[in-house]
Every structure is written in C-alpha cells, then in structure tokens.
Design a protein around this motif. Structure first.
Motif, PDB file in Angstrom:
ATOM      1  N   LYS A   1      15.737  21.441  28.327  1.00  5.14           N
ATOM      2  CA  LYS A   1      15.808  22.525  27.371  1.00  5.14           C
ATOM      3  C   LYS A   1      17.218  23.102  27.468  1.00  5.14           C
ATOM      4  O   LYS A   1      17.766  23.205  28.565  1.00  5.14           O
TER       5      LYS A   1
ATOM      6  N   TYR B   1      11.220  30.228  19.534  1.00  5.98           N
ATOM      7  CA  TYR B   1      11.381  29.295  20.644  1.00  5.98           C
ATOM      8  C   TYR B   1      12.240  29.797  21.804  1.00  5.98           C
ATOM      9  O   TYR B   1      12.363  29.138  22.814  1.00  5.98           O
TER      10      TYR B   1
ATOM     11  N   ASN C   1      13.298  26.802  24.117  1.00  5.33           N
ATOM     12  CA  ASN C   1      12.135  25.988  24.453  1.00  5.33           C
ATOM     13  C   ASN C   1      11.890  24.838  23.485  1.00  5.33           C
ATOM     14  O   ASN C   1      11.042  23.997  23.718  1.00  5.33           O
ATOM     15  N   ASN C   2      12.644  24.832  22.404  1.00  2.60           N
ATOM     16  CA  ASN C   2      12.554  23.687  21.501  1.00  2.60           C
ATOM     17  C   ASN C   2      13.663  22.700  21.853  1.00  2.60           C
ATOM     18  O   ASN C   2      14.788  22.808  21.375  1.00  2.60           O
ATOM     19  N   PHE C   3      13.308  21.742  22.706  1.00  2.00           N
ATOM     20  CA  PHE C   3      14.299  20.761  23.183  1.00  2.00           C
ATOM     21  C   PHE C   3      14.600  19.711  22.122  1.00  2.00           C
ATOM     22  O   PHE C   3      15.427  18.849  22.323  1.00  2.00           O
TER      23      PHE C   3
END
Lengths: 583, 583
Positions: free
Chosen positions: B456, B480, B568-570
């Motif tokens: 991340k 996110y 958190n949005n990889f």
C-alpha cells in the motif's frame, strides 16, 4: 451475544433492523430445507432469529438442535423460545443447559398455548404456570448468562381479565428480567402505536418490536385473525375482497400492506421489525427490499463462510477448505477446541480433528430412494463419472460430498468441470481464481467495505492411480501448482516440502492486517481424507453386496486417490483445467 | 547458526557459496560506511562474513560491536575473529560473552600476528600462546555453543618449523574443535589443491575454504606477497608488468585472475570461496557475477527488510514501517522482547517500545560540520522545506531521519515528493503502491520464488497544523485513505476507529500463508513519535539558541504534526500526491 445489546447498538447507530421467526419443521427433509433457508436469509442481515418451541412436537429436542445449528453453523444470533406448557422443570433445565452449551444466549420466555383440546389448562406438576415464573427461574439459576425476550399483546391476551391487567402482567415480566418485547402480530398500526404509548405510560421502557405476519392466502389469513381476535382495518378486507381467490395476488397485497405498515412504524420511531416468516422466504425478502433494509455486504458477510456464534469460536477466522460443503461436520469435529484460530499460527495445532463419528456425521439428507433415483445403478465406471457430471449440470441435487447445489462462484468454471468429470476427474470441491475484486463484489465479495478479495484456484478430485501419475508429471512442468494426494490406505503423494498452511482465500482491507480465512494444509487434509473416503459408503450402501454397482463404487473408493490442487498463481485463470483436459 | 551447518547444507545442495571478510575501520565514518556496504553486499548472498579482531586497535570492542550489528541488524551470519595476541583471558571471556549475547555463534580462533615491531613474541601473562589453547578454552567454557573456524596456511606458516609440523598443527586445531578451515590467501591454485590433498592425507576431513585476495594496486600486491612469502606464478607477474602503472587495469586483471582461479578451484571440488574484501565492494561483486554466484532473490531477501540473526529474533517476520530508515534504533528498542512477532497476533503486544536512550540512539553519522554544510542556516521556514527537497534531489546526503539515500523503490515518486516538500509537506518515509508484481522483481521483490508482492502506498510527513486541517478535510472525501497524526505534545488525530495493525507490505507465495512483514499501527507509532520529534534536535543543536535558524527549527518541532498516511487502495497510484498537490 445478548440480543438486547445488538438492539441497543442498532438504535444508537440509528439503523433500522429486522429479525425473523421460524418454527421447527415436521420432517427431517423440512429441517434441512430450513437450514438452506437460514443460509440464504442470513444474506438479508437479520439482527437475530427466533425459533419457536415445539413442546407438543414429536421430538421435543428439535428446537434445541435447530437453535444450536443456527448459532454455531449458520452464525445467526438465536432467540430460543421456551414455554411452560407441559414442561416439568427438569426439561426446562435440560433445554437451558443445552442452549448455553451451544452458545445460544437468548431465551424467549412464554407461557405457551395450552395443549390442543384442553380448555381450562393448569400448570403441570413440577412446572410453572406463567412466563414470569420461568423468567424468575432463569434469572435465579443462570444469573446473567441469558438475555430474555418476552411476548406482548397489543390487543390484550385472551386470558387476561382486562387491558390494564395485561399491561401490568407485561410490566411484571419486564421487571423480572425481560430485556425486550416482541408483539403478537397485528394489522392495525395505530392500535399498536397506542399500545406502545400505554406501555411507556406505565413505565415499560425496554425496546418493543412489532411482530408482522405476511399474508399467505385469504383463507388462512381470515382463520388466523378470527382465532386470535386480531383487529383488521376495514380497508384491508375491502382491498382483499376482489382478489381473494387469487393466492398470488393476495400474497403480493400482503407484501405491499406490510411494507406500508413498516414504513409507518419506522416513521413513528419503532427501531426494528420482527417478521413471522412461517418458514417462508419470499415475502420477508421483498418487504425488506422494499424498505431498503436488505443489509449491505459489510454486515452480512464478514468472512467468506458463515461465522459461528458459539462463544469459544467468536475469534475463529480461518478454516480448511475441505469441509466447505460439510460445515456441520467441521463444526462438530472441532467442537472440543478451546481456541480459534486453531491448526494455525502456533502450537494450538492439535490432535484436534481427531475422532468423529462418521456414521452419525454422515447421515445424509436424502433418503435411499431419492439417492437411488439420483445416482442410479452404475453398470460401469463411466456411469459414475456421468453422475458427477449430472450433478454439475444441475440435473441431480446432490452427491455424497455435496448436499447442496454448486456454489454460485463456481458457475464460471462449470462447463470445464463437467468436461473433466466426464473423463473421470471426479470433482468434489472447487473455487475459481480471483485477483483483487472489490469486497462488495456480488459473487466473490466478503469482509469490510473498500477492501479487495483474492482467491487461488482450487480443485479437489477423486482420480484413478493411472490418472494421478500422469497428472503428477504434468504438474511437475508447472511452477505454480501444488498438490496433496492420498488414497484410502493413506499413501500420500505431494510436491510440497514444508507443511505450512497455504492461504487460498484472503482479503486486504483498509487499516487492517490481511485476513486469510481459508487454507489448504496437510494436517487437516489427513483428517478430511477419512471422511471423504467414508462418504463413498453413502452411495455404496444403496446396493446389495455382490452387485455390479456395489463393486464399482467399492473399487473406486478402494483404489482412487483424493487429490487437492492449488494454483498459486492467482493472476491466471483455469490453468488446472487446461492441464486436465490435455492429459 | 553455526557456519559449519550452513556449509554442510550448501555442499549437500551442491551449491557453491561465498563468504566475505572485513576489518574494523579506523573512523566512525568508516564504520558507518562499512554498515552500508554490509547492506549492499548482503544482496550478493554471502553464506557468512568474517570480521577481523583489532586487538591492537584503539577501541578493542569495535570488532564485537560490528559483529553484533552484522548479526542482529544486517542479518549476516558472522564469524568473529579472536586472537591471543595481547589478550588476557578476562578480555577473551568478555569478547565471547558479548558475542554470545548478540547471537554471534561463530568464532574464528587465531594466534594473531605479533604486535608490530616485536620480533620474538611470547604469550601475554594470563593469556594463551597458540590458537589451539584458545579453541580448547572455548570448548571447555562454552561447550558446544560456538562454531569454530581455524586458519590454514597452504604455503606453511612462517613460524612453523616445517611443512609437516604445519599440517600437524592444523590437524590438532581441527581435532580440538575446529569445524572448518579458511586458508591464507594464495595465487597458485595447484599449490592450494596439493595442500588440500596433503590435509586430507593426514586425516583432516573438514571443509577447507580458499582465501582469495583481490588485487587493488600493483605496489600493494607486490608488498603483500613479499611480506607473506606468497608464491606468485610467473605468468601473473608477466601479465601485470605492462599494466602496472594503470591501477584500474591492475584491478580488472585481478578480477579476471581471481575469477579464473575460482573456476579452477570449483572444478576441483572446492565447495565455496572466501574473499578478503579489504572492505571494498566492487572486485568481490564482479568476481561473483562472473562466476554466476551472485545469489538469487530467494536466498538473498526472504523479507523486504534484513532479517536479524539474533537467536530470539529468528522468527521475527513483521516490523512497523516507522523505523525503516532507523533499523538500528528499532533493534535496540526491541532488544528485550523475548518473543517475535510482537505487537501483533496476540497478547505479546508489550509496553515494549518503552524507553530508549534517545541521546545515544540518535548519535548522528555525520559531524556537525558536515551537517551544517548540508542543511545550512535557515533564515525562514521555506529554507527548511528546501533542505528536504535537496535531500530528495540527491544534492545532500542525509536528513536527521534519513541517514542514507532515498530507497530505490521511491525513485518512481521522487519528483512528486520534491514538489510537495517544497510546499512544506516534509516527508521522512515513503513507499509507492505495488499491485502484485513477481517476487523476483528487481526493485520491489522479496520472499520465495514464484510469489507475488504487494504494497500500500505510504507517506510520512511533518506538516503545520493549518496544512493538517486542510489535509484531514481532503482525506475525508476519499474512502481509501487512513492516517494517524500527532504533535510533540501527543495530541492525536486519526480517522481510524480500531487499533488493529494495517499491513502495508505483504506477499503471496506458493504453499504458504500470506506473509505481511511491514505494518502501520498506533502503538508503535506512538513510540516512534518521540524519536521522530527528538531527531529535530540533531538539526537544532547546530545553532546557538537565540539565532534565527535555531528558532525556526525549534518552532517546527514544537508546532508541526507528524502524520502517516496509508492509501488502502493498492490498485491505484500516487493518489496521496494528487491530494497534497491540490491542497
């Protein structure tokens, strides 16, 4: 968990909730169907479910069993009804002990209806006369363990001398330990709301849930309201008159009616609704959809499997994939574990999967007759292959290893599964690969919102030793496939050097560790193997020994290997099927 | 782990290995450079490293300190040299105790060279005369704890009466407890191979590693071989003659020569090579590359950070991201933990990060003069911003929080980092998002082969309270992003409701659980915060109080917030920078 806690939390979050009431079905088949319903209706996100007490039923323990399974297998917070009718205190104690054992922490305390045909009923010797006696007994003997729900009557209980007495009885029940009230069903919302006001006026302060009974047919509806003396506003009778012969139209009207009633209740500050489902699904679902209360994935599916609500299992967040179609057996096998996760993250890996009574655990949901109809009488091995293919096509309902239909997520690989099964790669468990789809995905999603979920493709097969040899050679050429294969005698073949668990389903969520709820690992596979091979008996036992069918099944179960294959490259699709089709 | 175990495993796997020898540098700066070299050369996959004993050096404990850091911080299996020269037994005991404490489990037992200018050396009072005495002492007092290496002389030790005596002495050392032999350097491979045969003939059966000394300059080479009486085949001298004035050409020749020598040694069954690096990197690296021995990722980098080889840390597989540029401080802080992973997976989360002596732990690698040159004398806050930007541009070498250059993986976000730093978003730690690249990836890869790694995006900043407020508002609009922000006084702001660890680096590998070695979590962030704010002192202390520069740094450290942000949005890239640039 106590239901009152859940209700209070929902009220605090200003989230209107629902709950469902079921009754114990009369046949084993009916019970199985109810469990399927539990599973589907769990997706609607009920805050809890009620199961009524079949005191007069054939098997008085059925309520206990259903509650236990609802709580531990299907992960539903369960409110177990308990009545005084025909119940000596020993029986009540038995029921409470069993409930406690399986993590059921909520009792709905009722006097219950008098036995049929008995007009002036009196309490049984060594029993209780009123719900309040039962409440006091529970409080005295079980302290604070159980949450207690009580019944309320918006239109006055027929045995109560007056409205005032009825309200006073209700207040006494609450004062004795009742946490919340569920009302008898009604069709006059104003009447209900007035009753709630009356309750508040005399100091009843706990949550009061309205009981709603969907209308199934006109006749049933009329009988029911007459028997109970339920007020029905004129407009409803007027609306029903022209459609009363059309069951479908009556049902749809009922849905519309209950939707409107619910809206009015909610608008007047009622925190949630309780639906008397009569074990039926559709009306409840459509009403909730109409109200926008069919819950979001987040509430509904915290893990890809149903979390068990037994106390010692509350932290359980990982299971082997093998029992995916045999959850009850898994719960039963691991019942004595005192710690979850187990078999992982440490030394708690135990002799755990140990002994399970295969005879009892394998009691199959369908009768021998139904099985024989599904699986026929194989004359040659290929006939068996075709039975597996038929299951995948949806032509037959079950296999010994799969009591319900193919998982929705496996439908993308259905055709390929059919192909390989026809060729003798007999599949009993599978999942496709998933490469980071949103946790809200309709088919694959689970876990908190704004997350991403993944799966490694998985396939579990019975195959002949000859096919296994070819398959092992093919797997050698691919760097991403891992497998364990074993026959009934315990001859193990694998390309894995370490015994660590292989996470085959995992999720990545905001602000959290990676959650990996489904694994493949050797220890549990060895335990599963005995069960998987034993299940051939379900099939074999349909035939006399010395018959061709018997011998064919017997030979397969003695000679074939059970193999599980994981494609560790979750970024590709269906590679396992490419290999199998080329063999 | 004992080196002999590693050698035996490599031999069993038919894998030719290498090892490197270093000596303790004379200056603190030199020591820091050596540590950087450890880190880079670790990527070549040495089976172990040697650190020579600086018995005559200024700080006699330096060898111990370097060995301890090599073992615990850089994760290199370390062979600590120990000599008898000028060493009373108390000092030897001290060295052995310290080695044991830091997990160094290998001692290279030597007599050592006599002190300079002393011709006929005799043992010191209360000391040992020969290596064998030291070996016996270690065995007697430390039992089987230490593995022991001994030196061998292919061309006869100058003090030995004869070749036969020399071989006999060697056999005695091995018999007394020597696990393996490293030879003095040589340039005549035939001579070495004959010596190995001679060793075998008299019953020396342990592994014998050839010591190889790369040639740096012609003069040094000639002096060295003359002093030691090392045979040099004629062709080498002939080859060197025409290029002897050209240092670069000599060096390249040396590399070619040692490559050829190594090939011949390996072809003759020698299991690995030991390189006397003279603390230099390039020759060793190129020789290994020529030989195809620069190790694969799998051996080299089991985790994204260097695994510590201290005994109690062998299972450590997770660390907070905060100390990524301050590993030594992290190791020191958590030294007393008796269990790893800690701060995760259970109750071992301890008061752990507790007290650390910030004064000593923050001793900065560069002198005040160098720092002043790098950071100048800020006249206004923007000057500080520009120092951060200069560091990112590579114009200056270090910041108080970052003693070495920006991580290679962060180069993809370098330009954006420079942009935001210029605007006062002062970054001290960052990583870009990575969405499932192969574990063999040159930049992001780590862990076993055929795996996939993820990250991340992470960014850690000092920012003013005004900027923080704007940033918090911007973060609110994105579903996110998660963050923790805190000022020196401990005023915490966050959008996280639970305190669970957020895995920001993880890997998915065949047949394994998901490995998640780097996390962000509140408990460790609170511990890191004190250190991060304290490090402003490194800067502030360059200036007299009451000067403008002092006041500016003081104000920043007192008023700014330290914030860590995780995307958190990889699956997306650089979103954090989009937001920061738009503020």
């Amino acid at each position: 968990m106590k239901i009152i806690k859940k209700i209070e939390k929902a009220i605090q979050q200003k989230r209107t909730f629902c709950s469902f009431e079921y009754f114990p079905p009369k046949t084993p088949q009916g019970v199985n169907n109810l469990y399927d319903r539990f599973e589907r209706m769990a997706l609607l996100g009920p805050e809890f479910i009620d199961v009524t007490w079949n005191a007069g039923g054939v098997t008085s323990d059925l309520t206990i069993e259903i509650c236990s399974n609802a709580q531990t297998v299907y992960g539903l917070e369960t409110n177990m009804h308990l009545t005084c009718t025909n119940m000596p205190v020993e029986k009540i104690d038995h029921a409470l002990r069993e409930a406690k054992k399986s993590g059921v922490q909520n009792i709905f305390a009722l006097r219950g209806d008098p036995p049929r045909g008995v007009k002036d009923w009196t309490k049984c010797e060594n029993g209780f006369a009123y719900a309040i006696d039962l409440i006091r007994y529970i409080k005295k003997n079980y302290g604070d363990f159980f949450g207690i729900g009580v019944a309320g009557y918006p239109e006055v209980h027929p045995d109560s001398p007056s409205k005032e007495d009825d309200l006073r009885f209700l207040k006494e029940k609450v004062d004795a330990g009742g946490d919340f009230i569920i009302s008898q069903y009604f069709y006059d919302v104003d009447l209900f709301l007035q009753w709630v006001k009356d309750c508040r006026a005399i100091g009843i302060n706990c949550p009061i849930l309205p009981g709603l009974l969907p209308i199934q047919t006109y006749d049933k509806f009329i009988n029911m309201v007459r028997m109970n003396g339920t007020s029905v506003p004129d407009y409803i009778l007027k609306d029903l008159e022209p459609i009363k012969e059309d069951d479908q139209a009556v049902k749809e009207y009922g849905i519309k009616l209950l939707t409107e009633m619910s809206k009015k209740l909610i608008a007047n500050g009622i925190p949630g609704i309780h639906i008397y489902t009569m074990n039926l699904e559709r009306s409840a679902r459509v009403i909730l959809e109409n109200l926008g209360l069919a819950q979001s994935q987040e509430v509904v599916k915290p893990l890809p499997w149903n979390r068990s609500l037994k106390n010692n299992r509350l932290k359980e967040n990982v299971r082997p994939i093998f029992w995916r179609n045999r959850i009850k057996s898994y719960i039963q096998r691991t019942d004595s574990w005192d710690e979850f996760p187990n078999g992982r993250w440490g030394d708690s890996r135990s002799p755990a999967f140990g002994e399970v009574n295969l005879h009892s655990s394998s009691s199959f949901r369908y009768s021998s007759e139904v099985c024989l109809e599904m699986w026929g009488k194989p004359e040659q091995t290929e006939d068996v292959y075709n039975v597996f293919a038929s299951y995948l096509k949806g032509e037959i309902k079950a296999l010994p290893w799969c009591e319900t239909a193919l998982h929705a997520e496996s439908s993308v690989i259905r055709e390929r599964l059919i192909n390989i099964n026809k060729k003798g790669f007999l599949s009993i468990n599978s999942q496709p690969s998933v490469n980071g789809v949103p946790s809200s995905d309709k088919i694959h999603g689970w876990g908190p919102k704004n997350g991403f979920v993944f799966q490694k493709a998985y396939l579990e097969l019975f195959i002949s030793p000859e096919k296994l040899e070819k398959l092992e050679n093919a797997i050698k050429k691919d760097q991403y496939l891992s497998y364990y294969a074993i026959n009934q005698k315990g001859n193990l073949k694998t390309n894995q050097v370490n015994e660590s668990a292989n996470a085959v389903t995992w999720g990545v969520f905001p602000g959290r560790e990676i959650i990996q709820p489904t694994i493949v690992e050797l220890v549990s596979f060895l335990a599963w193997k005995d069960e998987a091979f034993y299940l051939w008996n379900t099939w074999k036992s349909l035939y006399e020994s010395n018959t061709k069918s018997y011998d064919i099944i017997d030979k397969i179960s003695n000679e074939y290997y059970l193999i599980n294959i994981v494609d560790n490259n979750f970024q590709r699709e269906e590679k396992i099927y490419d290999i199998l089709e080329e063999l």
